[in-house]
Design a protein around this motif. Structure first.
Motif, PDB file in Angstrom:
ATOM      1  N   ALA A 142       1.116   4.199  -2.605  1.00 51.87           N
ATOM      2  CA  ALA A 142       0.835   5.592  -2.226  1.00 51.87           C
ATOM      3  C   ALA A 142       1.943   6.551  -2.713  1.00 51.87           C
ATOM      4  CB  ALA A 142       0.673   5.689  -0.702  1.00 51.87           C
ATOM      5  N   LEU A 147      -6.294  -4.529   4.152  1.00 48.11           N
ATOM      6  CA  LEU A 147      -6.292  -4.026   5.538  1.00 48.11           C
ATOM      7  C   LEU A 147      -7.246  -4.834   6.426  1.00 48.11           C
ATOM      8  CD1 LEU A 147      -6.078  -0.157   5.020  1.00 48.11           C
ATOM      9  CD2 LEU A 147      -4.292  -1.709   5.800  1.00 48.11           C
ATOM     10  N   LEU A 186     -11.685   2.331   6.321  1.00 50.88           N
ATOM     11  CA  LEU A 186     -10.401   1.687   6.064  1.00 50.88           C
ATOM     12  C   LEU A 186     -10.411   0.168   6.250  1.00 50.88           C
ATOM     13  CD1 LEU A 186      -7.882   3.091   5.114  1.00 50.88           C
ATOM     14  CD2 LEU A 186      -7.108   3.277   7.465  1.00 50.88           C
ATOM     15  N   ALA A 202       0.845   8.505   5.084  1.00 53.07           N
ATOM     16  CA  ALA A 202       0.099   7.662   6.038  1.00 53.07           C
ATOM     17  C   ALA A 202       1.058   6.843   6.876  1.00 53.07           C
ATOM     18  CB  ALA A 202      -0.856   6.745   5.283  1.00 53.07           C
ATOM     19  N   LEU A 233      -9.404  -5.813   0.355  1.00 49.90           N
ATOM     20  CA  LEU A 233      -9.407  -6.813   1.431  1.00 49.90           C
ATOM     21  C   LEU A 233      -8.149  -6.761   2.274  1.00 49.90           C
ATOM     22  CD1 LEU A 233     -10.843  -9.991  -0.354  1.00 49.90           C
ATOM     23  CD2 LEU A 233     -11.901  -8.700   1.496  1.00 49.90           C
ATOM     24  N   ASN A 270       0.845  -1.209   0.000  1.00 53.79           N
ATOM     25  CA  ASN A 270       0.000   0.000   0.000  1.00 53.79           C
ATOM     26  C   ASN A 270       0.879   1.258   0.000  1.00 53.79           C
ATOM     27  OD1 ASN A 270      -2.422  -1.303  -0.113  1.00 53.79           O
ATOM     28  ND2 ASN A 270      -2.862  -1.184   2.095  1.00 53.79           N
ATOM     29  N   PHE A 329       0.957   3.320   9.220  1.00 53.17           N
ATOM     30  CA  PHE A 329       0.226   2.120   9.696  1.00 53.17           C
ATOM     31  C   PHE A 329       1.092   1.444  10.732  1.00 53.17           C
ATOM     32  CE2 PHE A 329      -2.049   3.030   5.886  1.00 53.17           C
ATOM     33  CZ  PHE A 329      -3.343   2.602   6.124  1.00 53.17           C
ATOM     34  N   THR A 342     -11.864   0.120  -1.337  1.00 49.39           N
ATOM     35  CA  THR A 342     -10.634   0.416  -2.085  1.00 49.39           C
ATOM     36  C   THR A 342     -10.823   1.695  -2.913  1.00 49.39           C
ATOM     37  OG1 THR A 342      -9.049  -0.407  -3.721  1.00 49.39           O
ATOM     38  CG2 THR A 342     -11.325  -1.120  -4.016  1.00 49.39           C
ATOM     39  N   LYS A 364      -8.519   2.084  -5.272  1.00 53.23           N
ATOM     40  CA  LYS A 364      -7.648   1.785  -6.420  1.00 53.23           C
ATOM     41  C   LYS A 364      -8.491   1.367  -7.613  1.00 53.23           C
ATOM     42  CE  LYS A 364      -4.058   0.596  -3.215  1.00 53.23           C
ATOM     43  NZ  LYS A 364      -3.399  -0.474  -2.471  1.00 53.23           N
ATOM     44  N   ASP A 376       4.803   6.257   4.915  1.00 54.33           N
ATOM     45  CA  ASP A 376       5.163   6.673   3.559  1.00 54.33           C
ATOM     46  C   ASP A 376       4.964   8.180   3.463  1.00 54.33           C
ATOM     47  OD1 ASP A 376       2.422   7.391   2.502  1.00 54.33           O
ATOM     48  OD2 ASP A 376       2.039   5.248   3.020  1.00 54.33           O
ATOM     49  N   GLY A 426      -6.907  -3.215  -6.992  1.00 61.02           N
ATOM     50  CA  GLY A 426      -7.201  -3.394  -5.545  1.00 61.02           C
ATOM     51  C   GLY A 426      -8.516  -4.123  -5.319  1.00 61.02           C
ATOM     52  N   LEU A 427      -8.479  -5.018  -4.315  1.00 55.82           N
ATOM     53  CA  LEU A 427      -9.713  -5.750  -3.960  1.00 55.82           C
ATOM     54  C   LEU A 427     -10.391  -5.125  -2.738  1.00 55.82           C
ATOM     55  CD1 LEU A 427      -8.747  -9.524  -4.247  1.00 55.82           C
ATOM     56  CD2 LEU A 427     -10.462  -8.320  -5.589  1.00 55.82           C
TER      57      LEU A 427
END
Ligand code: ADP
Length: 639
Positions: A541, A598, A580, A622, A596, A537, A624, A586, A588, A567, A593-594
Motif C-alpha cells: 500500500a 486476508l 475484504l 489502512a 486469499l 499488504n 488492520f 484482490t 492487485k 500504513d 495478488g491471489l
C-alpha cells in the motif's frame, strides 16, 4: 386415547349407537320417569302374582271344602233316607189290621170307628209319628189317631191331597205338606188299603221332620231340604223354611192353591245369586243378597224327588287364599328385587369389565404409540449419528482442504517473496564469488591477513544466506501439532526478516512498539503467516509513496493481545471494505495478488479464538488489527 370408547358410557351393546349416527340420548324426563315405571311394573307384577296366588289357592281350598261337603251331604242324605224309610212300613201295616178292614166295610159303625181310632192312636204313639189316619175311597177321614183333639181330622175331606190320589192309583204316596188345620208341616206317607187296582181306602201317616232339622242346628254350614217343587221344607235356619229355591211358575202356584200343599204360605223366592260354577260342574259359589259368597252343593235324596242342599261358609278358604296371595306377592317381590339386584350387580360388573377393557385398550394403544415413537426416535437418532459421522468426516475433509488452502496461501506468499529472496541470495553469492576470487589472489601473494579477513566475511555471508533459507524453510513448512502458542514480538521479527528484501525495496519508516514476552494462543508458524500477509499488504500500500510509513503497535486489553498494523497508503475503498475477507478479492495486478491473504488470516485468528478487523485511519491509510487470547505463561525468548 382418541377413538377409544368411553368406558363409563355403555354404547357397546347398543345397536343404535353407530359412529355415523349417534344414538339419541334419552331425555331427562324419561330418565327421571324410569324408576317410577320400574316401581309401577313391580307393583303390577306383585299384584298379578298375588291375584294368581289368591285365585289358585282359593280354588284349591274350595275344592277341598267341596270334597268335605260332599261327604257331609252324603252322610245327611243317608241319615234322612234311613229316617224316612223307618216309617215306610206304617201305612202298609194298616192294611193288615182287622179293625181297619172293619172300619172300611162299616164306616158308619160307631164301634168300628172307635176301635179304629184307638188302634191308630196307639200305633201313632208307638211309631212316634205325628198322626196316623185312614180315608175312605172318596177321601174322607174315617178314623184318626188325633180323634180326641179339637182340631182332629175326623170327617174331613182330604181328597184334594196328592198323597190320597197317588194311593188311590195304587201307588205309595209321598208328600210334604203343611197341615190345613194347625198349619203344622210334615211328611205324609200314604198307601192304598185293600186291592191295589181298586183300593177301599187310603192309610196315611204324617211324620214330623223337626228332630232331623234339630240335628242340623249349630253347624257352621246351612242345610236345606227342598221338595220336588224347589220349596224348602227343612232348613237349619228356620227362617228359610217354605221359601222357593227357584222361581215358581204361576201354574205351580195355582196348583198349590188348589191342593193346599203349603196351606197358602207365600213361598217367597230365596234371593240366592249364582257367582260362578266350580271346576267339577255341579258345585257353585252363591251369594245371599250382598252377603259373603257360599259354597252350594246339592245331592238328590234317593227314593224321592227331593234335593238336599249344603251351603257352607267360604271365609276359611278366603283367609287361606288371602294368606297365599300375600305370600305369593311377597315372594314375587322378593324374587323381582333379587333379580333387580342381580341385574344391577351384573351391570356394574359389565361396566367394570368394559372400563378395564377400555383401559387395557388405551394402555396398549399408548404402548404402541410409545413403541412407534421410540422406533421413530431411534431411527432419527441413527440418522443423526450418521449425519454427525458424515459431518465429522466432512469437517476432517474441510480441515484438510483448509490446511491445504492455508499452505497454498503461504506458498503463494513465498512465491511473492521469491524474487526478493533470490535477490537477497544473489547479493551474497556475487559477493562470495568476488571475495573468494580475490582471496585466492591474496593467498598466492601471501597476504594472509587479508585472506583471514576475507574468509571471515565469507563465513558471515554464508551464515546470512543460511539464515534466509532457514527462515524461508521454517515459514514454508506445515505447522505441526506442537505448542499452540507464540511470542508476538518474535513472530513480528520473523515476519519482518522474511519481508526484509521488500522492506529494503520500499524503504518505509518502520515503527515497532511491541513489548517483549507477550505470549498469544496461536501456532507461531500460522501467526507469522498472518503477519507476513498484513505487513506485506501494508508494504504494497505504501510502495511508491512519498514518506512511506508502516507501524506495528501492540497493546493488551483484558485477556486479549491487540496488534495494529497501520500504513499511510491509500486506505481501503468502500468496495474493498465490503469484500475484504471474501476469498479471491484482490485489487492487485495478476500475478501479484491471489486475494486469499486476508481470508486465510481471519480464518487462522478465528480458529484460535481471536479476530481480524480493518479500518481506515483518520489521518489516512489502512489499519488492520489482529486480536488473540493471551497465554499467561512466559515463553523463553528464542533467538
Ligand atoms: P492480495 O494481497 O493477494 O490482493 P489480500 O487478501 O491480502 O490479497 O488483500 C486483498 C485486497 O485488500 C488487496 O488486493 C487490496 O486491495 C486490499 N488491501 C489489503 N491490505 C491493504 C492495505 N494495507 N491498504 C489498502 N488496501 C489493502
Amino acid at each position: 386415547m382418541t377413538g377409544q370408547p368411553d368406558p363409563f358410557r355403555d354404547s357397546a351393546g347398543d345397536p343404535a349407537s353407530h359412529p355415523g349416527h349417534p344414538a339419541p340420548r334419552p331425555t331427562a324426563a324419561l330418565r327421571g320417569a324410569a324408576p317410577l315405571l320400574a316401581l309401577l311394573a313391580l307393583a303390577a307384577l306383585v299384584s298379578l302374582a298375588g291375584w294368581l296366588g289368591y285365585r289358585f289357592s282359593y280354588d284349591t281350598a274350595l275344592a277341598r271344602q267341596a270334597e268335605r261337603g260332599q261327604v257331609q251331604l252324603r252322610l245327611y242324605a243317608q241319615a234322612l233316607e234311613s229316617e224316612l224309610a223307618h216309617y215306610d212300613y206304617v201305612p202298609g201295616l194298616l192294611t193288615l189290621d182287622e179293625r181297619i178292614g172293619t172300619l172300611l166295610r162299616q164306616p158308619g159303625d160307631a164301634d168300628a170307628v172307635a176301635r179304629a181310632n184307638d188302634y191308630l192312636s196307639a200305633l201313632n204313639t208307638r211309631a212316634g209319628t205325628r198322626v196316623v189316619y185312614v180315608l175312605d175311597a172318596r177321601g174322607k177321614v174315617l178314623a184318626t189317631s188325633n180323634w180326641q183333639r179339637p182340631d182332629s181330622y175326623l170327617g174331613e175331606d182330604l181328597s184334594f191331597r196328592p198323597y190320597f190320589r197317588a194311593a188311590m192309583e195304587g201307588q205309595l204316596g209321598r208328600f210334604y205338606g203343611v197341615g190345613t188345620t194347625r198349619s203344622e208341616s210334615g211328611y205324609y206317607l200314604s198307601a192304598p188299603l185293600g186291592a191295589r187296582d181298586n183300593p177301599d181306602g187310603v192309610a196315611v201317616v204324617k211324620i214330623g221332620l223337626e228332630p232331623l232339622e234339630n240335628r242340623w242346628q249349630g253347624a257352621d254350614s246351612q242345610m236345606l231340604l227342598a221338595d220336588e217343587n224347589g220349596v224348602v221344607i227343612l232348613a237349619s235356619d228356620p227362617s228359610w223354611k217354605l221359601a222357593a229355591l227357584r222361581p215358581l211358575s204361576p201354574e205351580a202356584r195355582a196348583r198349590f192353591a188348589g191342593n193346599l200343599q203349603y196351606n197358602r204360605a207365600p213361598l217367597p223366592q230365596l234371593p240366592l245369586q249364582d257367582v260362578r260354577v266350580l271346576g267339577n260342574g255341579s258345585d257353585r259359589l252363591v251369594r245371599l243378597r250382598q252377603g259373603p259368597s257360599m259354597l252350594a252343593q246339592q245331592s238328590a235324596l234317593p227314593g224321592t224327588d227331593w234335593q238336599l242342599t249344603l251351603l257352607s261358609n267360604t271365609s276359611g278358604a278366603r283367609v287361606v287364599a288371602l294368606n297365599s296371595a300375600a305370600l305369593a306377592g311377597v315372594l314375587t317381590a322378593f324374587v323381582l328385587l333379587l333379580g333387580a339386584a342381580w341385574n344391577v350387580r351384573r351391570r356394574i360388573i359389565g361396566e367394570r369389565l368394559a372400563a378395564r377393557a377400555a383401559l387395557e385398550a388405551a394402555n396398549s394403544e399408548l404402548e404402541r404409540k410409545v413403541a412407534e415413537r421410540t422406533g421413530d426416535l431411534s431411527a432419527t437418532n441413527q440418522r443423526l449419528q450418521a449425519e454427525v459421522a458424515e459431518r465429522i468426516r466432512t469437517e476432517a475433509v474441510l480441515r484438510q482442504a483448509q490446511d491445504g488452502l492455508l499452505q497454498a496461501g503461504k506458498l503463494a506468499a513465498v512465491g511473492q517473496m521469491s524474487t526478493g529472496i533470490a535477490h537477497e541470495l544473489n547479493q551474497p553469492l556475487a559477493a562470495l564469488r568476488t571475495i573468494s576470487g580475490n582471496t585466492v589472489k591474496f593467498l598466492e601473494r601471501g597476504d594472509y591477513e587479508t585472506v583471514r579477513a576475507n574468509l571471515g566475511t565469507i563465513i558471515g555471508l554464508v551464515e546470512r544466506m543460511g539464515r534466509i533459507t532457514g527462515a524461508l524453510k521454517s515459514f514454508a513448512r506445515k505447522p505441526g501439532n506442537g505448542l499452540r502458542q507464540a511470542d508476538l514480538a518474535q513472530a513480528v521479527d520473523n515476519a519482518l526478516f522474511l519481508l526484509n528484501t521488500r522492506i529494503e525495496a520500499v524503504q518505509p519508516r518502520l515503527q515497532r512498539e511491541i513489548e517483549p514476552g507477550l505470549a498469544v494462543a496461536c501456532d507461531a508458524n500460522r501467526l507469522e503467516q498472518v503477519l507476513v500477509n498484513l505487513i506485506g499488504n501494508a508494504l504494497d500500500a505504501v510502495a511508491g509513496r512519498a514518506q512511506p510509513m508502516v507501524s506495528l503497535h501492540a497493546h493488551v486489553s483484558g485477556s486479549m493481545a491487540h496488534l495494529t498494523v497501520r500504513d499511510n497508503g491509500a486506505g481501503l475503498s468502500e468496495d474493498a471494505f465490503s469484500q475484504l475477507f471474501e476469498p479471491f478479492f484482490t485489487t492487485k495486478p495478476a500475478g501479484e495478488g491471489l486475494g486469499l491473504g486476508l481470508t486465510l488470516s481471519a480464518g487462522i485468528l478465528n480458529e484460535n479464538g481471536g479476530s481480524l478487523s480493518a479500518s481506515n485511519h483518520p489521518d489516512g491509510g489502512a489499519c488492520f488489527t489482529l486480536v488473540l487470547p493471551l497465554v499467561r505463561q512466559e515463553i523463553p525468548h528464542a533467538g
